[in-house]
Motif scaffolding. Sequence first.
Motif, PDB file in Angstrom:
ATOM      1  N   SER A  31       0.843  -1.190   0.000  1.00 17.13           N
ATOM      2  CA  SER A  31       0.000   0.000   0.000  1.00 17.13           C
ATOM      3  C   SER A  31       0.881   1.243   0.000  1.00 17.13           C
ATOM      4  CB  SER A  31      -0.902  -0.002   1.243  1.00 17.13           C
ATOM      5  OG  SER A  31      -1.740   1.130   1.258  1.00 17.13           O
ATOM      6  N   VAL A  32       0.469   2.255  -0.756  1.00 19.74           N
ATOM      7  CA  VAL A  32       1.188   3.529  -0.775  1.00 19.74           C
ATOM      8  C   VAL A  32       0.190   4.674  -0.696  1.00 19.74           C
ATOM      9  CG1 VAL A  32       3.170   2.683  -2.087  1.00 19.74           C
ATOM     10  CG2 VAL A  32       1.213   3.622  -3.285  1.00 19.74           C
ATOM     11  N   SER A  33       0.663   5.797  -0.196  1.00 20.19           N
ATOM     12  CA  SER A  33      -0.147   7.003  -0.136  1.00 20.19           C
ATOM     13  C   SER A  33       0.791   8.184  -0.256  1.00 20.19           C
ATOM     14  CB  SER A  33      -0.911   7.065   1.190  1.00 20.19           C
ATOM     15  OG  SER A  33      -1.700   8.230   1.241  1.00 20.19           O
ATOM     16  N   GLY A  34       0.357   9.218  -0.918  1.00 25.87           N
ATOM     17  CA  GLY A  34       1.214  10.379  -1.091  1.00 25.87           C
ATOM     18  C   GLY A  34       0.450  11.670  -0.884  1.00 25.87           C
ATOM     19  N   GLY A  35       1.116  12.608  -0.266  1.00 26.08           N
ATOM     20  CA  GLY A  35       0.581  13.948  -0.120  1.00 26.08           C
ATOM     21  C   GLY A  35       1.377  14.882  -1.006  1.00 26.08           C
ATOM     22  N   ALA A  36       1.145  16.158  -0.860  1.00 27.19           N
ATOM     23  CA  ALA A  36       1.867  17.136  -1.673  1.00 27.19           C
ATOM     24  C   ALA A  36       3.352  17.151  -1.351  1.00 27.19           C
ATOM     25  CB  ALA A  36       1.270  18.517  -1.457  1.00 27.19           C
ATOM     26  N   PHE A  37       3.707  16.835  -0.097  1.00 31.11           N
ATOM     27  CA  PHE A  37       5.092  16.980   0.320  1.00 31.11           C
ATOM     28  C   PHE A  37       5.665  15.754   1.008  1.00 31.11           C
ATOM     29  CE2 PHE A  37       3.069  21.209   0.603  1.00 31.11           C
ATOM     30  CZ  PHE A  37       3.682  21.762  -0.512  1.00 31.11           C
ATOM     31  N   HIS A  38       4.937  14.651   1.043  1.00 32.40           N
ATOM     32  CA  HIS A  38       5.461  13.444   1.682  1.00 32.40           C
ATOM     33  C   HIS A  38       4.785  12.209   1.102  1.00 32.40           C
ATOM     34  CE1 HIS A  38       1.808  14.220   3.989  1.00 32.40           C
ATOM     35  NE2 HIS A  38       1.801  12.927   4.252  1.00 32.40           N
ATOM     36  N   SER A  39       5.364  11.050   1.378  1.00 37.61           N
ATOM     37  CA  SER A  39       4.804   9.775   0.933  1.00 37.61           C
ATOM     38  C   SER A  39       4.883   8.774   2.068  1.00 37.61           C
ATOM     39  CB  SER A  39       5.590   9.228  -0.265  1.00 37.61           C
ATOM     40  OG  SER A  39       5.512  10.107  -1.358  1.00 37.61           O
ATOM     41  N   LEU A  40       3.978   7.808   2.042  1.00 40.06           N
ATOM     42  CA  LEU A  40       3.951   6.721   3.019  1.00 40.06           C
ATOM     43  C   LEU A  40       3.790   5.411   2.275  1.00 40.06           C
ATOM     44  CD1 LEU A  40       1.440   8.239   5.597  1.00 40.06           C
ATOM     45  CD2 LEU A  40       3.918   8.097   5.836  1.00 40.06           C
ATOM     46  N   ALA A  41       4.337   4.351   2.837  1.00 40.42           N
ATOM     47  CA  ALA A  41       4.171   3.011   2.273  1.00 40.42           C
ATOM     48  C   ALA A  41       4.034   2.021   3.417  1.00 40.42           C
ATOM     49  CB  ALA A  41       5.379   2.644   1.410  1.00 40.42           C
ATOM     50  N   ALA A  42       3.299   0.945   3.176  1.00 38.41           N
ATOM     51  CA  ALA A  42       3.165  -0.138   4.156  1.00 38.41           C
ATOM     52  C   ALA A  42       3.590  -1.429   3.480  1.00 38.41           C
ATOM     53  CB  ALA A  42       1.729  -0.252   4.642  1.00 38.41           C
ATOM     54  N   GLU A  44       4.014  -5.876   3.582  1.00 36.31           N
ATOM     55  CA  GLU A  44       3.106  -6.997   3.800  1.00 36.31           C
ATOM     56  C   GLU A  44       2.965  -7.380   5.273  1.00 36.31           C
ATOM     57  OE1 GLU A  44       4.543 -10.533   1.840  1.00 36.31           O
ATOM     58  OE2 GLU A  44       6.608 -10.079   2.400  1.00 36.31           O
ATOM     59  N   ARG A  45       3.892  -6.956   6.106  1.00 33.92           N
ATOM     60  CA  ARG A  45       3.825  -7.248   7.543  1.00 33.92           C
ATOM     61  C   ARG A  45       3.161  -6.116   8.326  1.00 33.92           C
ATOM     62  NH1 ARG A  45       9.417 -10.383   8.952  1.00 33.92           N
ATOM     63  NH2 ARG A  45       9.260 -11.840   7.228  1.00 33.92           N
ATOM     64  N   GLY A  46       2.781  -5.045   7.624  1.00 32.03           N
ATOM     65  CA  GLY A  46       2.130  -3.917   8.277  1.00 32.03           C
ATOM     66  C   GLY A  46       3.071  -2.818   8.725  1.00 32.03           C
ATOM     67  N   ASN A  47       4.384  -2.981   8.490  1.00 36.44           N
ATOM     68  CA  ASN A  47       5.339  -1.928   8.838  1.00 36.44           C
ATOM     69  C   ASN A  47       5.091  -0.708   7.963  1.00 36.44           C
ATOM     70  OD1 ASN A  47       6.860  -3.523  10.758  1.00 36.44           O
ATOM     71  ND2 ASN A  47       7.647  -4.631   8.980  1.00 36.44           N
ATOM     72  N   VAL A  48       5.229   0.485   8.541  1.00 39.94           N
ATOM     73  CA  VAL A  48       4.963   1.736   7.834  1.00 39.94           C
ATOM     74  C   VAL A  48       6.263   2.497   7.637  1.00 39.94           C
ATOM     75  CG1 VAL A  48       3.684   3.916   7.913  1.00 39.94           C
ATOM     76  CG2 VAL A  48       2.651   1.830   8.836  1.00 39.94           C
ATOM     77  N   TYR A  49       6.432   3.082   6.441  1.00 40.92           N
ATOM     78  CA  TYR A  49       7.620   3.847   6.079  1.00 40.92           C
ATOM     79  C   TYR A  49       7.172   5.221   5.591  1.00 40.92           C
ATOM     80  CZ  TYR A  49       9.470  -0.887   5.922  1.00 40.92           C
ATOM     81  OH  TYR A  49       9.820  -2.182   6.245  1.00 40.92           O
ATOM     82  N   GLY A  50       7.943   6.253   5.910  1.00 45.74           N
ATOM     83  CA  GLY A  50       7.616   7.594   5.460  1.00 45.74           C
ATOM     84  C   GLY A  50       8.846   8.321   4.956  1.00 45.74           C
ATOM     85  N   TRP A  51       8.632   9.255   4.016  1.00 46.84           N
ATOM     86  CA  TRP A  51       9.722  10.089   3.511  1.00 46.84           C
ATOM     87  C   TRP A  51       9.122  11.340   2.901  1.00 46.84           C
ATOM     88  CZ3 TRP A  51       7.733   5.883   1.224  1.00 46.84           C
ATOM     89  CH2 TRP A  51       7.426   5.902  -0.141  1.00 46.84           C
ATOM     90  N   GLY A  52       9.942  12.386   2.821  1.00 53.12           N
ATOM     91  CA  GLY A  52       9.499  13.649   2.247  1.00 53.12           C
ATOM     92  C   GLY A  52       9.844  14.831   3.124  1.00 53.12           C
ATOM     93  N   ASP A  53       8.966  15.814   3.128  1.00 55.09           N
ATOM     94  CA  ASP A  53       9.165  17.077   3.825  1.00 55.09           C
ATOM     95  C   ASP A  53       9.066  16.872   5.335  1.00 55.09           C
ATOM     96  OD1 ASP A  53       9.114  19.673   4.776  1.00 55.09           O
ATOM     97  OD2 ASP A  53       7.736  20.386   3.235  1.00 55.09           O
ATOM     98  N   GLY A  54      10.093  17.265   6.061  1.00 56.90           N
ATOM     99  CA  GLY A  54      10.106  17.089   7.503  1.00 56.90           C
ATOM    100  C   GLY A  54       9.746  18.342   8.290  1.00 56.90           C
ATOM    101  N   ASP A  55       9.337  19.416   7.608  1.00 53.84           N
ATOM    102  CA  ASP A  55       8.999  20.664   8.305  1.00 53.84           C
ATOM    103  C   ASP A  55       8.010  20.416   9.425  1.00 53.84           C
ATOM    104  OD1 ASP A  55      10.652  22.069   6.622  1.00 53.84           O
ATOM    105  OD2 ASP A  55       9.041  22.962   5.439  1.00 53.84           O
ATOM    106  N   GLY A  56       8.332  20.928  10.605  1.00 48.46           N
ATOM    107  CA  GLY A  56       7.441  20.802  11.748  1.00 48.46           C
ATOM    108  C   GLY A  56       7.195  19.366  12.162  1.00 48.46           C
ATOM    109  N   ALA A  57       8.131  18.479  11.861  1.00 49.24           N
ATOM    110  CA  ALA A  57       7.985  17.050  12.163  1.00 49.24           C
ATOM    111  C   ALA A  57       6.712  16.484  11.531  1.00 49.24           C
ATOM    112  CB  ALA A  57       8.019  16.805  13.670  1.00 49.24           C
ATOM    113  N   SER A  58       6.373  16.967  10.337  1.00 52.19           N
ATOM    114  CA  SER A  58       5.122  16.584   9.677  1.00 52.19           C
ATOM    115  C   SER A  58       5.038  15.103   9.326  1.00 52.19           C
ATOM    116  CB  SER A  58       4.907  17.423   8.415  1.00 52.19           C
ATOM    117  OG  SER A  58       5.968  17.237   7.504  1.00 52.19           O
TER     118      SER A  58
END
Length: 81
Positions: A31-42, A44-58
């Motif tokens: 599974s993947v999801s993306g915003g204007a300034f960041h992305s997330l992925a999960a 098969e084990r349910g682990n979540v990963y994030g990358w992108g804009d870190g402003d304000g610990a977003s």
Amino acid sequence: WRRAFSFRHGDESKQLLPKRVDGLSSVKVVSVSGGAFHSLAADERGNVYGWGDGDGASLGLQLTQDQLEPRQYPNGLQAAR
């Protein structure tokens, strides 16, 4: 207008076509999801990963700098199944 982090692949270049994220090559992404300034992925084990804009610990990773490579969320955060 700001940089489009949704299309990040370990650097700041924009991608015109979908591309595998090298930082996730060792996991099976379901599974993947993306915003204007960041992305997330999960995986098969349910682990979540994030990358992108870190402003304000977003990214919720308690980091304020941009994350060019996916980082696994700590403390056992799991994607909903």
